[in-house]
Design a protein around this motif. Sequence first.
Motif, mmCIF file in Angstrom:
data_model
loop_
_atom_site.group_PDB
_atom_site.id
_atom_site.type_symbol
_atom_site.label_atom_id
_atom_site.label_comp_id
_atom_site.label_asym_id
_atom_site.label_seq_id
_atom_site.Cartn_x
_atom_site.Cartn_y
_atom_site.Cartn_z
ATOM 1 N N UNK A 2 0.804 -1.231 0.000
ATOM 2 C CA UNK A 2 0.000 0.000 0.000
ATOM 3 C C UNK A 2 0.835 1.277 0.000
ATOM 4 N N UNK A 3 2.125 1.216 0.289
ATOM 5 C CA UNK A 3 2.946 2.421 0.332
ATOM 6 C C UNK A 3 3.479 2.838 -1.033
ATOM 7 N N UNK A 4 3.155 2.123 -2.082
ATOM 8 C CA UNK A 4 3.590 2.494 -3.432
ATOM 9 C C UNK A 4 2.625 3.548 -3.978
ATOM 10 N N UNK A 5 2.855 4.817 -3.624
ATOM 11 C CA UNK A 5 1.913 5.873 -3.992
ATOM 12 C C UNK A 5 1.840 6.069 -5.498
ATOM 13 N N UNK A 6 2.909 5.724 -6.226
ATOM 14 C CA UNK A 6 2.867 5.878 -7.679
ATOM 15 C C UNK A 6 1.807 5.021 -8.328
ATOM 16 N N UNK A 7 1.592 3.827 -7.795
ATOM 17 C CA UNK A 7 0.551 2.955 -8.343
ATOM 18 C C UNK A 7 -0.831 3.426 -7.922
ATOM 19 N N UNK A 8 -0.950 4.092 -6.788
ATOM 20 C CA UNK A 8 -2.232 4.715 -6.453
ATOM 21 C C UNK A 8 -2.569 5.818 -7.460
ATOM 22 N N UNK A 9 -1.594 6.614 -7.825
ATOM 23 C CA UNK A 9 -1.820 7.656 -8.830
ATOM 24 C C UNK A 9 -2.207 7.040 -10.168
ATOM 25 N N UNK A 10 -1.537 5.955 -10.528
ATOM 26 C CA UNK A 10 -1.860 5.283 -11.787
ATOM 27 C C UNK A 10 -3.290 4.746 -11.760
ATOM 28 N N UNK A 11 -3.667 4.149 -10.637
ATOM 29 C CA UNK A 11 -5.016 3.601 -10.496
ATOM 30 C C UNK A 11 -6.056 4.716 -10.585
ATOM 31 N N UNK A 12 -5.788 5.832 -9.931
ATOM 32 C CA UNK A 12 -6.730 6.951 -9.981
ATOM 33 C C UNK A 12 -6.858 7.517 -11.392
ATOM 34 N N UNK A 13 -5.759 7.618 -12.107
ATOM 35 C CA UNK A 13 -5.819 8.130 -13.478
ATOM 36 C C UNK A 13 -6.609 7.202 -14.381
ATOM 37 N N UNK B 26 -4.539 14.497 -5.737
ATOM 38 C CA UNK B 26 -5.939 14.539 -5.323
ATOM 39 C C UNK B 26 -6.484 15.973 -5.346
ATOM 40 N N UNK B 27 -5.685 16.931 -4.900
ATOM 41 C CA UNK B 27 -6.132 18.327 -4.911
ATOM 42 C C UNK B 27 -6.353 18.830 -6.326
ATOM 43 N N UNK B 28 -5.503 18.397 -7.255
ATOM 44 C CA UNK B 28 -5.750 18.761 -8.649
ATOM 45 C C UNK B 28 -7.058 18.194 -9.166
ATOM 46 N N UNK B 29 -7.359 16.970 -8.751
ATOM 47 C CA UNK B 29 -8.633 16.374 -9.165
ATOM 48 C C UNK B 29 -9.815 17.121 -8.548
ATOM 49 N N UNK B 30 -9.722 17.479 -7.282
ATOM 50 C CA UNK B 30 -10.821 18.200 -6.627
ATOM 51 C C UNK B 30 -11.008 19.569 -7.243
ATOM 52 N N UNK C 99 -10.076 8.238 -16.345
ATOM 53 C CA UNK C 99 -10.221 8.213 -17.801
ATOM 54 C C UNK C 99 -11.266 7.199 -18.251
ATOM 55 N N UNK C 100 -11.273 6.020 -17.625
ATOM 56 C CA UNK C 100 -12.096 4.930 -18.139
ATOM 57 C C UNK C 100 -13.175 4.487 -17.172
ATOM 58 N N UNK C 101 -13.232 5.110 -16.002
ATOM 59 C CA UNK C 101 -14.222 4.724 -15.021
ATOM 60 C C UNK C 101 -15.246 5.814 -14.784
ATOM 61 N N UNK C 102 -15.674 5.918 -13.551
ATOM 62 C CA UNK C 102 -16.685 6.899 -13.168
ATOM 63 C C UNK C 102 -16.106 7.811 -12.097
ATOM 64 N N UNK C 103 -16.668 9.015 -11.929
ATOM 65 C CA UNK C 103 -16.176 9.896 -10.864
ATOM 66 C C UNK C 103 -16.291 9.290 -9.473
ATOM 67 N N UNK C 104 -17.340 8.496 -9.263
ATOM 68 C CA UNK C 104 -17.493 7.883 -7.949
ATOM 69 C C UNK C 104 -16.367 6.902 -7.657
ATOM 70 N N UNK C 105 -16.047 6.050 -8.665
ATOM 71 C CA UNK C 105 -14.955 5.098 -8.463
ATOM 72 C C UNK C 105 -13.622 5.807 -8.314
ATOM 73 N N UNK C 106 -13.429 6.887 -9.056
ATOM 74 C CA UNK C 106 -12.186 7.643 -8.938
ATOM 75 C C UNK C 106 -12.045 8.233 -7.539
ATOM 76 N N UNK C 107 -13.105 8.808 -7.026
ATOM 77 C CA UNK C 107 -13.048 9.368 -5.674
ATOM 78 C C UNK C 107 -12.804 8.277 -4.632
ATOM 79 N N UNK C 108 -13.418 7.108 -4.848
ATOM 80 C CA UNK C 108 -13.221 6.004 -3.904
ATOM 81 C C UNK C 108 -11.767 5.545 -3.883
#
Length: 827
Positions: A201-212, A244-248, A216-225
């Motif tokens: 869970x400490x690999x923040x780069x993969x969290x950013x990748x997952x959020x991106x 996250x702040x850029x997304x908000x 792009x391909x999911x929904x805003x709700x899933x992205x926020x989750x």
Amino acid sequence: MTSPAVAQPAGGEVSFADILEEAEPAAPTSEMAPDGEGAAAGPASAASAAVERATGGEADSAASAPATSATPTLATAPTPAGPSTVPAPAPGSTPAPAPAAKPAADPASKPAPTPASKPSPAPAARAIPSDAVPVREFAGGAAVAPQVADKPLTELEKLWKPVKENPADFTAWALLIQYAEAQCFMEDIREVLRSFLSRYPYCYGYWKKYCDLERKRGTPELCSEVFERGLRAVPLSVDLWLHYLGYVRSVHEQRPDLVRDAFERAVAACGLEFRSDRLWEQYASWETQNKEGPRALAVYRRALAVPTLSYRTHFENLEQFVGETPPQDLLTVEEFLEARRAVLAELKASEPAPAQPSSELLPPGCDEAPPGLPAPPVILSSDDEGVRLRSRILAPLRQLHMGTEKQVSLRWNYEELIKRPYFHVKPLEKGQLKNWKAYLDFEIEQGDKERIRVLFERCLIACALYEEYWLKYIRYLESQDPVDPDLIRSVYERACWTHLPKKPTIHMLWATFEEKQGDLERASEVVERLSALVAALEVTQRRINLARRRGRLELAERLYADTLKTCLHKGQAVAMAVKFVRFLYKVRDDRPKAEEVLREAIRHDPVNQRLYLQLVDLGFQSRPVDVAMVQDAFRMALASGLELRDRLLFAHRRVEFLEEFGEDIQSLQAAQEEYSSLARAAKAEAKRRKQEEADDTEPGRPAASGGPVSAAGTKRPAAAAATAQNGTEKRARADGAAAAPAPTVQQTAVRPTKPAYQAPQPTPTAAAPFAQPPPPPQQQQQQPFGGYGHPQQQQQYFGGYQYPGPGGWNYPGGQHNYNQYGQYPYH
């Protein structure tokens, strides 16, 4: 398209048409895909199919896993008539005739049905759904579907296999994620990333990748989750918070209150991080863009109080911001009026006639605007007043900056040695580990609890795979007053279930903590999860004892029995058997079963002294003493293959036992005779070994040319060599008798007979040059080895049931009784 027949399961006859009737109707296909494209023929075909699906093709039925995708085992069957295009046969195989010209299959041309699969009658012509199992041609020409067990693995499944076998293989995870992003559906990508981030869970780069990807391909709700999950996992990741702040800001552009709340969450979570400069700068810049001067100044004030890497940049940006912004836009109305009064008082004291603010927009006799009307713009009387106001605003901030500079200087050496502040599976250098430890000790001495907590969390990101730092954090939390059990439990949970799943020490400490808190169920869960990953005897013993403390004696007994069956090491099996016997006899009060377990253990390890001692102790601890059982235990020990000294010990104890608990003199006399026999054998064995040791230390040894060499290194004649070999010279020197020199070659030419060995005795005269030192006082008082009850034998047996020490009667020196552990004294 025609549909092949389906093999009938063992429970009844089912056709492929029946399966299709239960499935959802799909669009009929007029063409079959080319040979090999229907199934996963290899990495290339799987990759191309995945790319086609990912670029807008139809949703993969395997990804969604419908209920109709699980088909029974297929077998050969006649192909019914109907318009279809059959795939080309394999090279060398006989192509099947056209279905339209073939009203029925020839029984002679089809393979005989197996007993497990009886062919069903041909169903009516029916279209096969696109997700049905593809048809394959065999050499015989019959069209059958492939066996489910023979289905080759797809490339994705091949990459999943090493990850499931070894979740700690970071390289295998990276290859799996790379392939999933390029070739798979979003559902497959989600599954891969969720599994990976649950392990790391400490690999923040993969969290950013997952959020991106979700953006792009999911929904805003899933992205926020996903963002929320990532921020909970790595709350000190400045990069993830900025992402996250850029997304908000992009989603809630018209809601500055929501954006401000997000910024406040960010600075509350990681604002004390030493590298949080970008977060503070973005926060102040955003407030400046929104024309919120007082809020921006407050953000700068908070940033200046935090020791960060770019603390000087904060103050420089603050000076620029204050210099470019009018003073009245930097402060609230009350703060500005108060500061201006102070500045005007200073100017009035230094100048005779200070300038007054313009009152052209105010009614006559009014210094302020009437209620309900906006305040008129403030016009400063001179540039000196603006300079003084800005200087008054910066003065306390400059003092704050100077204090922060001192704090940074105290921490700069520690921060400079941190070369890898992020998580990685590669081990850290020893210098960095020592630096983290010294840094933590320094921060604990400073006493700022919030900064200590942040530094521990920073350390645990870089040192997540090092148990000692987790334990250091837990010890610090337990030393606080009051203790926060929930916080300690969260640290244990992150350490044991995420980063250190196979470390027994921290798991045992967690179980102890939960047991002290009264949560025995949670403690049991911790130990059980550890025992599923680590096959250690200590873990099993803790699990058994915890079950006993919970009152689940049946579970404890079953765990003992299962452990004995799976023990591969003989020493561990013996230790567990002894513990099991104590449990059965002392806790379950089941002596017959305890004796059965012990005798079974002796059958598997008949030369283990501890098992015989335990069997003796089992009979002796009975009330009344089970004399027959104890005698049988002694008899088994003396008849076993134990060493002579161990059997002598058992014989001596049997004599003592029969003296006090025996019922007939014949048994006692027989035991005494056997003891005397073993004592004589032991004496002879000791004498033989001593003679061998004396012969091994003889000064003359055979030379390479065939003759012995003297102590001086020169070759001697044969007669002298014979004299040296029989030990006469050595014993003469040992006796110290100058008047009786050893025989030389001139005195005798015949090899003397080897006399019986006699122990050297000390003489009152002066010692010879090679005289042996006198023996210790204990050896001088010893008498020759005798029979039962002899003082020498009593000295060897320093234990016994009459021993006043804390041990049991059958363990030497009280070291090994029924409730103590350790090694035997005769190993």
